[in-house]
Design a protein around this motif. Structure first.
Motif, PDB file in Angstrom:
ATOM      1  N   PHE A 184      -1.015  30.375  94.674  1.00 13.74           N
ATOM      2  CA  PHE A 184      -0.635  29.255  95.536  1.00 13.74           C
ATOM      3  C   PHE A 184      -0.325  29.742  96.951  1.00 13.74           C
ATOM      4  N   ASN A 185       0.337  30.887  97.050  1.00 12.93           N
ATOM      5  CA  ASN A 185       0.763  31.387  98.356  1.00 12.93           C
ATOM      6  C   ASN A 185      -0.385  31.824  99.247  1.00 12.93           C
ATOM      7  N   ASN A 186      -1.377  32.488  98.656  1.00 16.33           N
ATOM      8  CA  ASN A 186      -2.412  33.122  99.467  1.00 16.33           C
ATOM      9  C   ASN A 186      -3.796  32.477  99.369  1.00 16.33           C
ATOM     10  N   PHE A 187      -3.975  31.597  98.395  1.00 13.86           N
ATOM     11  CA  PHE A 187      -5.309  31.021  98.210  1.00 13.86           C
ATOM     12  C   PHE A 187      -5.284  29.484  98.132  1.00 13.86           C
ATOM     13  N   TYR A 188      -4.519  28.949  97.196  1.00 14.82           N
ATOM     14  CA  TYR A 188      -4.513  27.499  96.987  1.00 14.82           C
ATOM     15  C   TYR A 188      -3.317  26.848  97.685  1.00 14.82           C
ATOM     16  N   THR A 189      -3.213  27.066  98.985  1.00 20.57           N
ATOM     17  CA  THR A 189      -2.058  26.553  99.727  1.00 20.57           C
ATOM     18  C   THR A 189      -2.034  25.026  99.774  1.00 20.57           C
ATOM     19  N   GLN A 190      -3.207  24.399  99.826  1.00 20.24           N
ATOM     20  CA  GLN A 190      -3.258  22.938  99.844  1.00 20.24           C
ATOM     21  C   GLN A 190      -2.725  22.355  98.538  1.00 20.24           C
ATOM     22  N   THR A 191      -3.025  23.015  97.429  1.00 23.45           N
ATOM     23  CA  THR A 191      -2.515  22.569  96.134  1.00 23.45           C
ATOM     24  C   THR A 191      -1.000  22.681  96.093  1.00 23.45           C
ATOM     25  N   ALA A 192      -0.466  23.783  96.655  1.00 25.75           N
ATOM     26  CA  ALA A 192       0.989  23.965  96.711  1.00 25.75           C
ATOM     27  C   ALA A 192       1.633  22.839  97.518  1.00 25.75           C
ATOM     28  N   GLU A 193       1.016  22.476  98.633  1.00 28.46           N
ATOM     29  CA  GLU A 193       1.546  21.383  99.453  1.00 28.46           C
ATOM     30  C   GLU A 193       1.525  20.063  98.684  1.00 28.46           C
ATOM     31  N   ASN A 194       0.473  19.848  97.908  1.00 25.06           N
ATOM     32  CA  ASN A 194       0.372  18.615  97.117  1.00 25.06           C
ATOM     33  C   ASN A 194       1.417  18.561  96.009  1.00 25.06           C
ATOM     34  N   VAL A 195       1.723  19.723  95.413  1.00 25.57           N
ATOM     35  CA  VAL A 195       2.777  19.781  94.392  1.00 25.57           C
ATOM     36  C   VAL A 195       4.113  19.362  94.998  1.00 25.57           C
ATOM     37  N   VAL A 196       4.395  19.874  96.200  1.00 28.13           N
ATOM     38  CA  VAL A 196       5.637  19.522  96.892  1.00 28.13           C
ATOM     39  C   VAL A 196       5.683  18.027  97.180  1.00 28.13           C
ATOM     40  N   LYS A 197       4.574  17.461  97.634  1.00 22.37           N
ATOM     41  CA  LYS A 197       4.522  16.027  97.945  1.00 22.37           C
ATOM     42  C   LYS A 197       4.806  15.176  96.710  1.00 22.37           C
ATOM     43  N   VAL A 198       4.240  15.586  95.576  1.00 27.63           N
ATOM     44  CA  VAL A 198       4.470  14.845  94.335  1.00 27.63           C
ATOM     45  C   VAL A 198       5.933  14.913  93.927  1.00 27.63           C
ATOM     46  N   LEU A 199       6.519  16.112  93.989  1.00 31.48           N
ATOM     47  CA  LEU A 199       7.926  16.272  93.618  1.00 31.48           C
ATOM     48  C   LEU A 199       8.838  15.500  94.573  1.00 31.48           C
ATOM     49  N   ASN A 200       8.536  15.526  95.867  1.00 30.04           N
ATOM     50  CA  ASN A 200       9.314  14.743  96.840  1.00 30.04           C
ATOM     51  C   ASN A 200       9.219  13.251  96.535  1.00 30.04           C
ATOM     52  N   ALA A 201       8.018  12.801  96.178  1.00 30.09           N
ATOM     53  CA  ALA A 201       7.815  11.388  95.857  1.00 30.09           C
ATOM     54  C   ALA A 201       8.605  10.970  94.620  1.00 30.09           C
ATOM     55  N   LEU A 202       8.831  11.933  93.728  1.00 32.38           N
ATOM     56  CA  LEU A 202       9.618  11.669  92.516  1.00 32.38           C
ATOM     57  C   LEU A 202      11.122  11.779  92.773  1.00 32.38           C
ATOM     58  N   GLY A 203      11.479  12.133  94.013  1.00 32.48           N
ATOM     59  CA  GLY A 203      12.892  12.181  94.387  1.00 32.48           C
ATOM     60  C   GLY A 203      13.530  13.549  94.337  1.00 32.48           C
ATOM     61  N   TYR A 204      12.709  14.599  94.209  1.00 30.57           N
ATOM     62  CA  TYR A 204      13.250  15.952  94.143  1.00 30.57           C
ATOM     63  C   TYR A 204      13.000  16.692  95.454  1.00 30.57           C
ATOM     64  N   SER A 205      14.049  17.301  96.003  1.00 30.40           N
ATOM     65  CA  SER A 205      13.871  18.221  97.116  1.00 30.40           C
ATOM     66  C   SER A 205      13.353  19.546  96.550  1.00 30.40           C
ATOM     67  N   VAL A 206      12.593  20.285  97.358  1.00 33.33           N
ATOM     68  CA  VAL A 206      11.951  21.504  96.870  1.00 33.33           C
ATOM     69  C   VAL A 206      12.273  22.666  97.798  1.00 33.33           C
ATOM     70  N   PHE A 207      12.764  23.756  97.224  1.00 34.82           N
ATOM     71  CA  PHE A 207      13.021  24.976  97.994  1.00 34.82           C
ATOM     72  C   PHE A 207      12.002  26.034  97.597  1.00 34.82           C
ATOM     73  N   VAL A 208      11.339  26.624  98.598  1.00 35.17           N
ATOM     74  CA  VAL A 208      10.341  27.678  98.361  1.00 35.17           C
ATOM     75  C   VAL A 208      10.871  28.986  98.950  1.00 35.17           C
ATOM     76  N   PRO A 209      11.336  29.925  98.121  1.00 36.84           N
ATOM     77  CA  PRO A 209      11.831  31.204  98.640  1.00 36.84           C
ATOM     78  C   PRO A 209      10.683  32.047  99.196  1.00 36.84           C
ATOM     79  N   ARG A 210      10.944  32.709 100.294  1.00 35.99           N
ATOM     80  CA  ARG A 210       9.934  33.601 100.875  1.00 35.99           C
ATOM     81  C   ARG A 210       9.738  34.834 100.001  1.00 35.99           C
ATOM     82  N   GLU A 211      10.839  35.371  99.486  1.00 36.89           N
ATOM     83  CA  GLU A 211      10.768  36.605  98.690  1.00 36.89           C
ATOM     84  C   GLU A 211      10.337  36.284  97.263  1.00 36.89           C
ATOM     85  N   GLN A 212       9.027  36.170  97.081  1.00 41.64           N
ATOM     86  CA  GLN A 212       8.467  35.983  95.748  1.00 41.64           C
ATOM     87  C   GLN A 212       7.384  37.021  95.531  1.00 41.64           C
TER      88      GLN A 212
END
Length: 241
Positions: A184-212
């Motif tokens: 997700f970080n280096n290749f499928y970044t658009q998919t990662a953004e879509n996952v965040v959008k879905v979770l936000n739409a469901l009412g969840y805030s999302v934290f993405v740590p840099r150190e992964q």
């Protein structure tokens, strides 16, 4: 318990050699040889586990003739746990001979976050020259020894977790931590953004740590359990903090 750590004779002898795995194995479709399929590798593992054969380089090469797609496990009529057998058998081979050079390069690259970020950043600039685009993936324009014309996802110039980020949802219920992993970080970044959008739409805030770090799948399925454990501990430490 036999020679292969964690693998019992009962597990290995569960395979009835029916050959169902031959019908779905992508490696067998190329080689047309029985050692390429699950039943061949299970038979070999059984002989090694009973001490009737040694783990030599030929056996190690046979265990590596597998994409670990696990289609054989899905179709198996007696539900043999081939994944466990494959990983443990490869682990025994790795302990004796080390990883094949092509797999070692992949595991080392995926395991080192800064190295992977640098490679994908540079690669994103030259991928149109080196690769032909095929859907969301790239196919190398020339052959690499032992690997042929490799197919990889399109590389992104900036990883999704280029910094620690929080995506706030309106009236957020709670905050979820998003383990994005290297794909997700280096290749499928658009998919990662879509996952965040879905979770936000469901009412969840999302934290993405840099150190992964990489989830360790390349190391695990290659039989390098030491590298896998190291990556797991790194990721657990990040998320505990």
């Amino acid at each position: 318990m036999g020679i292969i750590k964690g693998i019992t004779d009962e597990l290995l002898e569960k395979c009835v050699r029916c050959g169902s795995c031959r019908s779905v194995c992508p490696v067998f479709k190329v080689t047309k040889e029985d050692p390429s399929v699950a039943r061949g590798k299970i038979f070999l593992a059984n002989m090694i586990n009973q001490g009737k054969l040694e783990v030599n380089k030929e056996a190690a090469n046979i265990f590596n003739l597998c994409t670990t797609c696990l289609r054989c496990q899905e179709i198996c009529p007696v539900m043999v746990n081939y994944e466990e057998i494959a990983i443990s058998s490869r682990s025994l081979s790795v302990k004796k001979f080390g990883l094949p050079i092509e797999k070692k390069i992949i595991v080392e690259t995926m395991s080192k976050r800064y190295l992977l970020n640098a490679i994908t950043r540079i690669g994103s600039t030259f991928q149109r020259i080196l690769f032909k685009q095929k859907g969301f993936n790239n196919v190398l324009r020339f052959n690499i020894p032992k690997l042929g014309k490799i197919l990889i996802p399109q590389m992104k110039g900036r990883p999704f977790n280029y910094k620690s980020r929080k995506f706030e949802a309106k009236n957020g219920k709670e905050t979820l931590i998003f383990f994005t992993g290297c794909m997700f970080n280096n290749f499928y970044t658009q998919t990662a953004e879509n996952v965040v959008k879905v979770l936000n739409a469901l009412g969840y805030s999302v934290f993405v740590p840099r150190e992964q770090y990489c989830c360790g799948a390349p190391a695990l399925f290659s039989g390098d359990l030491k590298a896998f454990e190291e990556l797991r501990e790194k990721n657990l430490k990040v998320f505990k903090e």
